[in-house]
Design a protein around this motif. Structure first.
Motif, PDB file in Angstrom:
ATOM      1  N   SER A   1      15.470   3.886  -7.563  1.00 24.83           N
ATOM      2  CA  SER A   1      14.360   2.936  -7.337  1.00 24.83           C
ATOM      3  C   SER A   1      14.719   1.517  -7.744  1.00 24.83           C
ATOM      4  O   SER A   1      14.086   0.567  -7.306  1.00 24.83           O
ATOM      5  CB  SER A   1      13.101   3.398  -8.080  1.00 24.83           C
ATOM      6  OG  SER A   1      13.228   3.212  -9.473  1.00 24.83           O
TER       7      SER A   1
ATOM      8  N   LYS B   1       9.913   5.871  -4.807  1.00 26.98           N
ATOM      9  CA  LYS B   1       8.619   5.217  -4.622  1.00 26.98           C
ATOM     10  C   LYS B   1       7.934   4.891  -5.955  1.00 26.98           C
ATOM     11  O   LYS B   1       7.381   3.810  -6.127  1.00 26.98           O
ATOM     12  CB  LYS B   1       7.699   6.092  -3.774  1.00 26.98           C
ATOM     13  CG  LYS B   1       6.371   5.449  -3.450  1.00 26.98           C
ATOM     14  CD  LYS B   1       5.596   6.256  -2.444  1.00 26.98           C
ATOM     15  CE  LYS B   1       4.321   5.534  -2.056  1.00 26.98           C
ATOM     16  NZ  LYS B   1       3.595   6.242  -1.005  1.00 26.98           N
TER      17      LYS B   1
ATOM     18  N   SER C   1      13.995   0.962  -1.811  1.00 24.90           N
ATOM     19  CA  SER C   1      12.546   1.134  -1.703  1.00 24.90           C
ATOM     20  C   SER C   1      12.250   1.913  -0.418  1.00 24.90           C
ATOM     21  O   SER C   1      13.095   2.001   0.469  1.00 24.90           O
ATOM     22  CB  SER C   1      11.833  -0.212  -1.700  1.00 24.90           C
ATOM     23  OG  SER C   1      12.244  -0.976  -0.594  1.00 24.90           O
TER      24      SER C   1
END
Length: 151
Positions: A145, A109, A149
């Motif tokens: 990342s 995140k 996502s």
């Protein structure tokens, strides 16, 4: 991050602002947390109300949130502290046996932000009061990342 956490941060920023810089603090808050606000579909009105600020500041917060798409804050020492608190919260609120997964998800995140701001993963783990062994796990999430996502 929960709306109550955001509201508390905004309230503190506003109340601790130098004389005449209260509105600037609202703009900076919107820039800093705009992505989180949008991802969680919080409205500026909800945040302003929970922060117990004048409703007239909704427009100012909205300006900051819109600016968040186009600017990033440089050298923001509070960014590291805020991320450390979020990581600590995610870790301690994880279901039994899912603490490592919560660290991975945090890395996914916030990985792009961590990379863009050149935030030290070691320092982030240290400030989160987590075991040093989790540096590797967070690093894996940050690397992921680039390719994944959160839904």
């Amino acid at each position: 991050m929960e709306i109550n956490n955001l509201a508390e941060i905004l309230k503190q920023n506003y109340n601790n602002a130098y004389n005449g810089e209260m509105v600037a603090q609202i703009h900076l808050f919107g820039i800093k947390y705009g992505k989180i606000i949008r991802e969680n579909k919080f409205t500026p009105l909800e945040i302003i109300n929970k922060a117990e600020l004048n409703v007239a500041y909704v427009a100012e917060l909205n300006k900051g949130i819109k600016l968040a798409e186009f600017v990033c804050l440089e050298n923001d020492e509070h960014e590291l502290i805020d991320l450390a608190e979020i990581l600590k919260e995610k870790y301690h609120n994880a279901k039994n046996g899912e603490s490592v997964a919560s660290i991975f998800l945090f890395g996914i995140k916030y990985g792009q932000l961590i990379r863009r701001k050149n935030i030290s993963i070691n320092e982030l783990i240290k400030l989160s009061s987590l075991n040093d062994a989790y540096v590797t796990e967070l690093n894996k999430g940050v690397k992921l990342s680039e390719y994944a996502s959160i839904k």
